[in-house]
Scaffold this active site. Sequence first.
Site, PDB file in Angstrom:
ATOM      1  N   LYS A 112      24.042  17.212 -75.978  1.00 57.23           N
ATOM      2  CA  LYS A 112      25.283  17.176 -76.767  1.00 57.23           C
ATOM      3  C   LYS A 112      26.283  16.214 -76.117  1.00 57.23           C
ATOM      4  O   LYS A 112      27.012  15.491 -76.805  1.00 57.23           O
ATOM      5  CB  LYS A 112      25.896  18.574 -76.903  1.00 57.23           C
ATOM      6  N   TYR A 154      20.333  21.306 -73.250  1.00 54.66           N
ATOM      7  CA  TYR A 154      21.116  21.328 -74.504  1.00 54.66           C
ATOM      8  C   TYR A 154      22.477  20.663 -74.302  1.00 54.66           C
ATOM      9  O   TYR A 154      22.868  19.766 -75.057  1.00 54.66           O
ATOM     10  CB  TYR A 154      21.308  22.774 -74.995  1.00 54.66           C
ATOM     11  N   THR A 161      30.375  20.873 -78.625  1.00 55.42           N
ATOM     12  CA  THR A 161      30.467  22.149 -77.928  1.00 55.42           C
ATOM     13  C   THR A 161      31.290  22.058 -76.652  1.00 55.42           C
ATOM     14  O   THR A 161      31.399  20.980 -76.058  1.00 55.42           O
ATOM     15  CB  THR A 161      29.032  22.621 -77.572  1.00 55.42           C
ATOM     16  N   ASP A 162      31.800  23.203 -76.205  1.00 51.79           N
ATOM     17  CA  ASP A 162      32.522  23.236 -74.921  1.00 51.79           C
ATOM     18  C   ASP A 162      31.569  23.137 -73.734  1.00 51.79           C
ATOM     19  O   ASP A 162      32.003  22.920 -72.595  1.00 51.79           O
ATOM     20  CB  ASP A 162      33.379  24.507 -74.809  1.00 51.79           C
ATOM     21  N   GLU A 163      30.240  23.305 -74.004  1.00 48.09           N
ATOM     22  CA  GLU A 163      29.283  23.300 -72.883  1.00 48.09           C
ATOM     23  C   GLU A 163      29.196  21.945 -72.201  1.00 48.09           C
ATOM     24  O   GLU A 163      28.692  21.850 -71.078  1.00 48.09           O
ATOM     25  CB  GLU A 163      27.893  23.742 -73.362  1.00 48.09           C
TER      26      GLU A 163
END
Length: 363
Positions: A164, A160, A134-136
């Site tokens: 990741k 989260y 993810t970009d998060e």
Amino acid sequence: MRTILVTGGAGFIGSNFVLEWFSKADHAAVNLDRLTYAGNIQNLESVADDPRHVFVQGDIGDGALVAELLRRHRPQAIVHFAAESHVDRSILGPEDFVATNVTGTFRLLEAARGYWSDLSGSERESFRFLHVSTDEVYGSLGPHDAPFTESSPYAPNSPYAASKAASDHLARAYYHTYGLPVLTTNCSNNYGPYQFPEKLIPLMCLNALDGKPLPVYGDGANVRDWLYVGDHCEAIRAVLAHGRPGETYNIGGDSEKTNLEVVHTLCGILDELRPRPDSGKRAALITFVKDRPGHDRRYAIDAAKIRKELGWRPRMSFEEGLRHTVQWYLDNGPWLQAVQTGAYRQWIDQQYESARQAGGARP
Ligand code: NAD
Ligand code: DAU
């Protein structure tokens, strides 16, 4: 016919990927999914009798099971979607996120390393482990910052995102230390068919259809870069086929929107496709509620690398994709009904009761 092992293939993106995989290629897929609250075997109904699809209910953290599946099916690739994926749930209960996203990914990498080490010749050469991320992991951008590139520093802000980020680091280490041919993709916000209605777009769609408040966190000015799920799946297929092992690829929609813009657009589409009996506007249901703790302000992706190296670009515009998605939810009432079990209602009560107490203002 070669086989791939997909993890999390009964979830939102994974099931879209599996369905598209069979429509684009003649390869088999073993689909390993624990069927958590987010996994839904109904998503895979259309391939239930397809001999190319082998569904296995199980945990990516079960090393013995994964090793047995690899030994039996000898896949040419592992495409790893399985994860706990919802930021709000990670805030209320981070432990499952560490168990699946960190420890589960570690166990999967270990099983993949054992399998790959015993391969030889072209089987070993062509094997790939594609880690879907993810970009998060890059944290939050200011309003004038340049979009995230593959060399943006990691700065995860939610449990989260941190879990990741940890899994990305493990995947990277398995390439550098053991030579396992790992590819990592970091993608922006997806939307489309089969998304569980805890995420912004399906939740708002469902609430708007039921005439319930549309709970916008904070001031609604947080920005996300939206990508239609089919475009994400196409990017993953491109990286799998032509990506360079050890590399990471950012994937994004070049479609930055504030949350308020998204909800207003969605309300407009619903008003047009399914007008309210009283002709009222659904945007009137928008309600500002307490902000998400640590809420990242803005995400944006610079997808120049995948565009230049692999020729991928998003095909679906946000307006077209959103219309298609809303129509899908309108056409799939039984799917929506079925996912709203007691556990779903319990989550909604828990998450939005405290938010309502602190907010409740209408625009
Ligand atoms: P999802 O929550 O809809 O689906 C996750 C799937 O993984 C479910 O089917 C669930 O049953 C399965 N699963 C969970 N724990 C498991 C375990 N221990 N063993 C086996 N299966 C397990 O998630 P999604 O939105 O489809 O996201 C898929 C992947 O893509 C995730 O890795 C997520 O981090 C990543 N991603 C998602 C988005 C997005 O916008 N949704 C964007 C970028 C990246
Ligand atoms: O950026 C990629 C990520 O996108 C993925 O890695 C995650 O798995 C996926 O869940 C998604 O994370 P977000 O937190 O951005 O998605 P979500 O749909 O939960 O929220 C989108 C935005 O909408 C965010 O700014 C929070 C806001 N929001 C969300 C909900 C559920 C609201 O204002 N109200 C809500 O009720």
